[in-house]
Design a protein around this motif. Structure first.
Motif, PDB file in Angstrom:
ATOM      1  N   ASN A  58      18.549  13.973  39.679  1.00  0.00           N
ATOM      2  CA  ASN A  58      18.338  14.584  38.509  1.00  0.00           C
ATOM      3  C   ASN A  58      19.125  13.485  37.379  1.00  0.00           C
ATOM      4  O   ASN A  58      18.543  13.540  36.334  1.00  0.00           O
ATOM      5  N   TYR A  59      20.157  12.986  37.899  1.00  0.00           N
ATOM      6  CA  TYR A  59      20.652  11.869  36.927  1.00  0.00           C
ATOM      7  C   TYR A  59      19.784  10.832  36.610  1.00  0.00           C
ATOM      8  O   TYR A  59      19.508  10.278  35.726  1.00  0.00           O
ATOM      9  N   LEU A  60      19.349  10.199  37.815  1.00  0.00           N
ATOM     10  CA  LEU A  60      18.310   9.149  37.623  1.00  0.00           C
ATOM     11  C   LEU A  60      17.031   9.471  36.707  1.00  0.00           C
ATOM     12  O   LEU A  60      16.406   8.662  35.915  1.00  0.00           O
ATOM     13  N   PHE A  61      16.700  10.543  36.974  1.00  0.00           N
ATOM     14  CA  PHE A  61      15.385  11.134  36.229  1.00  0.00           C
ATOM     15  C   PHE A  61      16.134  11.419  34.644  1.00  0.00           C
ATOM     16  O   PHE A  61      14.951  10.992  33.646  1.00  0.00           O
ATOM     17  N   ALA A  62      17.021  11.881  34.401  1.00  0.00           N
ATOM     18  CA  ALA A  62      17.582  12.033  32.882  1.00  0.00           C
ATOM     19  C   ALA A  62      17.558  10.565  32.310  1.00  0.00           C
ATOM     20  O   ALA A  62      17.416  10.253  31.252  1.00  0.00           O
ATOM     21  N   LYS A  63      18.197   9.692  33.135  1.00  0.00           N
ATOM     22  CA  LYS A  63      18.639   8.266  32.650  1.00  0.00           C
ATOM     23  C   LYS A  63      17.287   7.382  32.201  1.00  0.00           C
ATOM     24  O   LYS A  63      16.925   6.908  31.190  1.00  0.00           O
ATOM     25  N   THR A  64      16.318   7.705  33.363  1.00  0.00           N
ATOM     26  CA  THR A  64      14.925   7.064  32.840  1.00  0.00           C
ATOM     27  C   THR A  64      14.238   7.845  31.832  1.00  0.00           C
ATOM     28  O   THR A  64      13.842   7.041  30.866  1.00  0.00           O
ATOM     29  N   SER A  65      14.417   9.185  31.778  1.00  0.00           N
ATOM     30  CA  SER A  65      13.696   9.630  30.439  1.00  0.00           C
ATOM     31  C   SER A  65      14.278   9.112  29.211  1.00  0.00           C
ATOM     32  O   SER A  65      13.640   8.959  28.011  1.00  0.00           O
ATOM     33  N   LEU A  66      15.772   9.158  29.284  1.00  0.00           N
ATOM     34  CA  LEU A  66      16.166   8.725  27.820  1.00  0.00           C
ATOM     35  C   LEU A  66      15.850   7.364  27.491  1.00  0.00           C
ATOM     36  O   LEU A  66      15.878   6.924  26.319  1.00  0.00           O
ATOM     37  N   LEU A  67      15.748   6.591  28.550  1.00  0.00           N
ATOM     38  CA  LEU A  67      15.287   5.087  28.293  1.00  0.00           C
ATOM     39  C   LEU A  67      13.868   5.059  27.838  1.00  0.00           C
ATOM     40  O   LEU A  67      13.417   3.699  27.259  1.00  0.00           O
ATOM     41  N   THR A  68      13.194   6.013  28.102  1.00  0.00           N
ATOM     42  CA  THR A  68      11.452   5.838  27.853  1.00  0.00           C
ATOM     43  C   THR A  68      10.893   6.736  27.089  1.00  0.00           C
ATOM     44  O   THR A  68      10.871   6.552  25.792  1.00  0.00           O
ATOM     45  N   ILE A  69      10.771   8.115  27.423  1.00  0.00           N
ATOM     46  CA  ILE A  69       9.901   8.880  26.713  1.00  0.00           C
ATOM     47  C   ILE A  69      10.819   9.909  25.657  1.00  0.00           C
ATOM     48  O   ILE A  69      10.593  10.731  25.055  1.00  0.00           O
ATOM     49  N   MET A  70      12.088   9.786  26.220  1.00  0.00           N
ATOM     50  CA  MET A  70      13.116  10.911  25.395  1.00  0.00           C
ATOM     51  C   MET A  70      14.264  10.064  24.634  1.00  0.00           C
ATOM     52  O   MET A  70      15.595  10.451  25.109  1.00  0.00           O
ATOM     53  N   LYS A  71      13.909   9.428  23.574  1.00  0.00           N
ATOM     54  CA  LYS A  71      14.963   8.562  23.082  1.00  0.00           C
ATOM     55  C   LYS A  71      15.768   9.559  21.960  1.00  0.00           C
ATOM     56  O   LYS A  71      15.301   9.683  20.961  1.00  0.00           O
ATOM     57  N   GLN A  72      16.904  10.145  22.431  1.00  0.00           N
ATOM     58  CA  GLN A  72      17.319  11.136  21.660  1.00  0.00           C
ATOM     59  C   GLN A  72      18.688  10.676  20.977  1.00  0.00           C
ATOM     60  O   GLN A  72      19.484  11.806  20.353  1.00  0.00           O
ATOM     61  N   GLY A  73      18.788   9.430  20.857  1.00  0.00           N
ATOM     62  CA  GLY A  73      19.918   9.070  19.838  1.00  0.00           C
ATOM     63  C   GLY A  73      21.353   9.038  20.377  1.00  0.00           C
ATOM     64  O   GLY A  73      21.546   9.139  21.520  1.00  0.00           O
ATOM     65  N   GLU A  74      22.324   9.172  19.688  1.00  0.00           N
ATOM     66  CA  GLU A  74      23.886   9.202  20.076  1.00  0.00           C
ATOM     67  C   GLU A  74      24.292  10.557  20.556  1.00  0.00           C
ATOM     68  O   GLU A  74      23.604  11.655  19.722  1.00  0.00           O
ATOM     69  N   ASP A  75      25.109  10.683  21.315  1.00  0.00           N
ATOM     70  CA  ASP A  75      25.508  12.157  21.945  1.00  0.00           C
ATOM     71  C   ASP A  75      27.002  12.000  21.557  1.00  0.00           C
ATOM     72  O   ASP A  75      27.735  11.264  22.027  1.00  0.00           O
ATOM     73  N   THR A  76      27.635  13.007  20.867  1.00  0.00           N
ATOM     74  CA  THR A  76      28.688  12.952  20.198  1.00  0.00           C
ATOM     75  C   THR A  76      29.659  14.308  21.102  1.00  0.00           C
ATOM     76  O   THR A  76      30.879  14.374  20.629  1.00  0.00           O
ATOM     77  N   THR A  77      29.122  14.707  22.168  1.00  0.00           N
ATOM     78  CA  THR A  77      29.556  15.718  22.813  1.00  0.00           C
ATOM     79  C   THR A  77      30.931  15.145  23.722  1.00  0.00           C
ATOM     80  O   THR A  77      30.489  14.198  24.291  1.00  0.00           O
ATOM     81  N   PRO A  78      32.159  15.563  23.563  1.00  0.00           N
ATOM     82  CA  PRO A  78      33.025  15.184  24.454  1.00  0.00           C
ATOM     83  C   PRO A  78      32.901  15.043  26.091  1.00  0.00           C
ATOM     84  O   PRO A  78      32.443  16.094  26.382  1.00  0.00           O
ATOM     85  N   LYS A  79      33.213  14.210  26.816  1.00  0.00           N
ATOM     86  CA  LYS A  79      32.779  14.130  28.014  1.00  0.00           C
ATOM     87  C   LYS A  79      33.781  15.400  28.682  1.00  0.00           C
ATOM     88  O   LYS A  79      33.289  15.706  29.797  1.00  0.00           O
ATOM     89  N   THR A  80      34.903  15.960  28.230  1.00  0.00           N
ATOM     90  CA  THR A  80      35.652  16.979  28.972  1.00  0.00           C
ATOM     91  C   THR A  80      34.722  18.283  28.849  1.00  0.00           C
ATOM     92  O   THR A  80      34.636  19.009  29.966  1.00  0.00           O
ATOM     93  N   TYR A  81      33.838  18.637  28.121  1.00  0.00           N
ATOM     94  CA  TYR A  81      32.831  19.707  28.131  1.00  0.00           C
ATOM     95  C   TYR A  81      31.944  19.403  29.090  1.00  0.00           C
ATOM     96  O   TYR A  81      31.694  20.492  30.028  1.00  0.00           O
TER      97      TYR A  81
END
Length: 321
Positions: A58-81
């Motif tokens: 799942n992690y690799l799928f999301a990472k690949t998607s964000l780098l290719t088809i799902m360029k969604q910009g910066e994420d400001t959500t705290p890592k603690t969440y």
């Protein structure tokens, strides 16, 4: 605009249903199948490792998607969440699986079918969500219908062999609480930072890989799992396709949570179990009991009523204030 959102929700729902139907079939094949011959048969018991590899895919799928088809910009959500929601998700799964040591499978299914209830309660308490009373009633109607359909009659002669049911029900209560906390944290993330689906999937699974990885390394389960694969190498294909189906299914789940919130997602995933069982019955030619037909009617009635009258037209509270 409204019709576009309805189409999106329908598309995401179909994605969840199709992917997790295949996912469920493979899950049963892997975890309930017999390995080896009759004299030396064994079962797959490496659940934490299975979850680890599933989250890794799942992690690799999301990472690949964000780098290719799902360029969604910066994420400001705290890592603690993300860390907290990943931890509560894993705890929910652990408690649910442990409960099966003390209660029957139907009891576990009925308990987990009540997931939308803690989602709403903790969503109100922790996420400042507001739902109309009628929506509580419609969701409860859906839960009752799913429970009626999936419940199996227990043989009275086996009642005393099912262990300490009190502790099992406590584990189910803890599991449902963890489910509700996960949804409440996700709702808080949406309200404060509005994370995109790709970022949610990436970070949730990244933290889950970390937590489950620690468990399988400390417990030695990873070594035993590798030895199992050496004995039965065909299992590698089953686990791979199982994880891929889960990755696509979770992708649709995170899209639903990010755009529509955790409650609709909870309703979809709960009824997905219903349709998976219904499809299995139709495929294998089994007949439905009158109670199961009643459950079918109640579920569809609840879905219809919720779609027609369950929408919350009041503005959502701004928790940042």
């Amino acid at each position: 605009m409204a019709s576009s959102r309805r189409f999106k929700l329908l598309f995401y729902s179909l994605g969840i249903f199709v992917c997790y139907f295949h996912f469920g079939m493979l899950q049963e094949k892997i975890t309930r199948g017999q390995y080896g011959d009759e004299k030396s048969s064994e079962k797959f018991t490496y659940m934490f490792t299975l979850v680890f590899f599933q989250c890794l895919i799942n992690y690799l799928f999301a990472k690949t998607s964000l780098l290719t088809i799902m360029k969604q910009g910066e994420d400001t959500t705290p890592k603690t969440y993300y860390a907290l929601s990943a931890l509560t998700y894993l705890l929910a799964m652990v408690c649910s699986n442990m409960a099966l040591q003390f209660v029957s499978y139907p009891t576990q299914v009925i308990g987990k079918a009540g997931k939308p209830i803690p989602v709403m309660i903790l969503g109100v308490l922790l996420g400042n969500k507001v739902y109309p009373i009628r929506k509580y009633l419609f969701v409860f109607l859906i839960v009752i219908g799913v429970a009626l359909f999936m419940y199996k009659d227990v043989n009275p002669l086996k009642k005393h062999s099912e262990g300490q049911t009190g502790f099992g029900e406590l584990l189910l209560l803890l599991s449902l609480t963890m489910d509700g906390l996960t949804s409440a944290v996700q709702e808080r993330m949406r309200s404060e930072h509005n994370p995109k689906s790709g970022h949610m999937m990436l970070n949730m699974n990244g933290w889950s890989v970390m937590f489950s990885g620690i468990v399988i390394l400390v417990s030695g389960e990873l070594v035993e799992f590798i030895q199992f694969l050496q004995r039965y190498p065909f299992t590698i294909w089953h686990i791979t396709t199982f994880s891929i189906a889960g990755a696509f299914g979770q992708y649709f789940i995170f899209l639903t949570v990010a755009e529509f919130g955790p409650l609709p997602c909870s309703i979809i995933t709960t009824t997905r179990k219903f349709f998976t069982v219904l499809g299995s019955i139709l495929i294998f030619g089994n007949s439905l009991t009158s109670r199961q037909w009643l459950g079918t009617f109640i579920v569809f009635s609840g879905l219809f009523l919720d779609a027609m009258y369950g929408k919350d037209k009041s503005p959502r509270k701004d928790v940042t204030k």
